[in-house]
Scaffold this active site. Structure first.
Site, mmCIF file in Angstrom:
data_model
loop_
_atom_site.group_PDB
_atom_site.id
_atom_site.type_symbol
_atom_site.label_atom_id
_atom_site.label_comp_id
_atom_site.label_asym_id
_atom_site.label_seq_id
_atom_site.Cartn_x
_atom_site.Cartn_y
_atom_site.Cartn_z
ATOM 1 N N ASP A 49 0.882 -1.167 0.000
ATOM 2 C CA ASP A 49 0.000 0.000 0.000
ATOM 3 C C ASP A 49 0.925 1.224 0.000
ATOM 4 O OD1 ASP A 49 -1.606 2.186 0.629
ATOM 5 O OD2 ASP A 49 -2.947 0.993 1.882
ATOM 6 N N GLU A 142 1.799 2.716 12.986
ATOM 7 C CA GLU A 142 0.735 2.612 11.976
ATOM 8 C C GLU A 142 -0.337 1.741 12.618
ATOM 9 O OE1 GLU A 142 -1.809 1.677 10.112
ATOM 10 O OE2 GLU A 142 -0.756 0.379 8.724
HETATM 11 N N1 SAH Z 1 4.535 -0.963 11.578
HETATM 12 C C1 SAH Z 1 4.312 -2.041 10.614
HETATM 13 C C2 SAH Z 1 3.141 -2.943 10.991
HETATM 14 C C3 SAH Z 1 1.800 -2.256 11.203
HETATM 15 S S1 SAH Z 1 0.512 -3.404 11.574
HETATM 16 C C4 SAH Z 1 4.130 -1.428 9.243
HETATM 17 O O1 SAH Z 1 3.877 -0.221 9.169
HETATM 18 O O2 SAH Z 1 4.196 -2.137 8.235
HETATM 19 C C5 SAH Z 1 0.328 -3.252 13.296
HETATM 20 C C6 SAH Z 1 1.233 -4.162 14.117
HETATM 21 O O3 SAH Z 1 1.024 -3.835 15.478
HETATM 22 C C7 SAH Z 1 0.955 -5.658 13.985
HETATM 23 O O4 SAH Z 1 2.126 -6.337 13.603
HETATM 24 C C8 SAH Z 1 0.467 -6.083 15.376
HETATM 25 O O5 SAH Z 1 0.917 -7.382 15.765
HETATM 26 C C9 SAH Z 1 1.091 -5.013 16.262
HETATM 27 N N2 SAH Z 1 0.388 -4.745 17.526
HETATM 28 C C10 SAH Z 1 -0.909 -4.336 17.669
HETATM 29 N N3 SAH Z 1 -1.207 -4.153 18.958
HETATM 30 C C11 SAH Z 1 -0.082 -4.431 19.675
HETATM 31 C C12 SAH Z 1 0.234 -4.433 21.071
HETATM 32 N N4 SAH Z 1 -0.679 -4.097 21.979
HETATM 33 N N5 SAH Z 1 1.480 -4.812 21.434
HETATM 34 C C13 SAH Z 1 2.406 -5.174 20.505
HETATM 35 N N6 SAH Z 1 2.161 -5.187 19.177
HETATM 36 C C14 SAH Z 1 0.930 -4.821 18.761
#
Ligand code: SAH
Length: 353
Positions: A49, A142
């Site tokens: 994306d 994100e």
């Molecule tokens: N930053 C990356 C992934 C974004 S997706 C990018 O931009 O491509 C969001 C990520 O947050 C996922 O991998 C999910 O496992 C993680 N996540 C969501 N809530 C979380 C929490 N409470 N603690 C740790 N990781 C979390």
């Protein structure tokens, strides 16, 4: 963020024993949420994306003066892309936190890009891990879901802000606005809602109920818009609290032409206001495709409107009591048409799960 958990079950996930240990004691919905991020496909879709990923890249690369020598926290680092952007922009050190086992891939990716000494990756829940720094200068994350808040990890970002962000620290991005508009959908009668009235001669109204109570994530063409967009809610990430994410906000939609209204749609815009030159992106029907598409809320009644007439109402949202990652959404509307026969008002309840 991608929000693919509804398509995956915990049982189809090749857990490592360490992931299984970490998940112990978590409720089923939480396990399902985090394991959905174990699969590489979901990360591939997010990385591909370009509107999403390039906006983050631009916001970080164009602001080296902000990132230089700073300690950065990447909340939900996934494959580590935002952490690596921050290192390239001059960060002194980056901490990436993710509960999902995708972090094992992040570790390899960071290593093959020669950044292991600059990035510390921690597997665990943001709310539970112990960071090697007591305060950070910048948070990047994100976190956005469909309809901005679905399966939202915004609570997690707010936790990180309150716990770790140094006074005067920056959040990337820091502003999100939900917009509403009303659309005409030529498929409402035959295909979307009306379809269930007669399915091979049978009454399928129970299925119609589903179509009217579950929002549809889909791309909407610009020409379907009958009204101007209305910014219904703006979140400032420096000040918003988890309690603000349960809200009731008024809207007012001004019709641009004579048409029918079959649904109200929602989308969101994101801003990085800390940037020297502000970076924004939109997930609206007028903007380039993103994996968030738009969210369509079909109405039970079809409104017949004319140009300059106004549909007013309220959008209500709250996390579901049993599963806080699901949303209970209500849209109420009132339409005082110039002609009494077209007056309408209604109240629709939706569940996003
Ligand atoms: N930053 C990356 C992934 C974004 S997706 C990018 O931009 O491509 C969001 C990520 O947050 C996922 O991998 C999910 O496992 C993680 N996540 C969501 N809530 C979380 C929490 N409470 N603690 C740790 N990781 C979390």
């Amino acid at each position: 963020m991608m929000n693919g958990s509804t398509n995956n079950t915990a049982t189809d996930t090749p857990w490592t024993s360490s992931s299984a240990d970490r998940m112990a004691g978590m409720d089923h919905a939480e396990v399902r949420y985090f394991t959905s991020y174990d699969h590489h496909g979901i990360h591939e879709e997010m990385l591909k994306d370009e509107v999403r990923t390039k906006s983050y890249r631009d916001a970080i690369y164009q602001n080296r003066h902000i990132f230089k020598d700073k300690v950065v926290l990447d909340v939900g680092c996934g494959t580590g892309i935002l952490s690596m952007f921050a290192v390239k922009a001059g960060a002194r050190h980056v901490i990436g936190v993710d509960m999902s086992s995708i972090i094992e891939k992040a570790r390899q990716i960071v290593a093959v890009n020669g950044m292991s000494s600059k990035i510390t990756l921690l597997q665990g829940k943001m709310e539970e891990v112990i960071l090697p720094f007591s305060k950070v200068d910048i948070i990047v994350s994100e976190w956005m879901g469909y309809f901005l808040l679905y399966e939202s990890m915004l609570d997690t970002v707010l936790y990180a802000r309150d716990q770790y962000l140094a006074p005067g620290g920056k959040i990337f991005p820091d502003k999100a606005t939900i917009y509403l508009a009303a659309i005409e959908d030529g498929e409402y009668k035959e295909d979307k809602i009306g379809f269930w009235d007669n399915v091979y001669g049978f009454n399928y109204s129970p299925m119609k109920e589903v179509a009217l109570t579950e929002p549809l994530v889909d791309t909407v063409e610009m020409k379907a818009l009958v009204t101007d967009p209305y910014p219904v809610l703006t979140l400032d990430l420096y000040t918003v609290t988890p309690a603000d994410l349960a809200f009731k906000a008024p809207f007012s939609l001004t019709c641009k032409r004579s048409d029918f209204i079959h649904a109200i749609i929602a989308w969101f815009d994101i801003s990085f206001t800390a940037c020297h030159k502000q970076i924004n992106f939109s997930t609206g029907p007028h903007a380039k495709y993103t994996h968030w598409k738009q969210t369509v809320f079909y109405l039970r009644d079809v409104l017949t409107v004319e140009g300059d007439e106004i549909v007013t109402g309220h959008l209500e949202n709250k996390p579901n009591e049993r599963n806080k990652r699901d949303l209970d959404i209500r849209i109420s509307y009132a339409f005082d048409a110039s002609d009494v026969a077209r007056h309408a008002e209604g109240r629709c309840a939706y569940k996003m799960c």
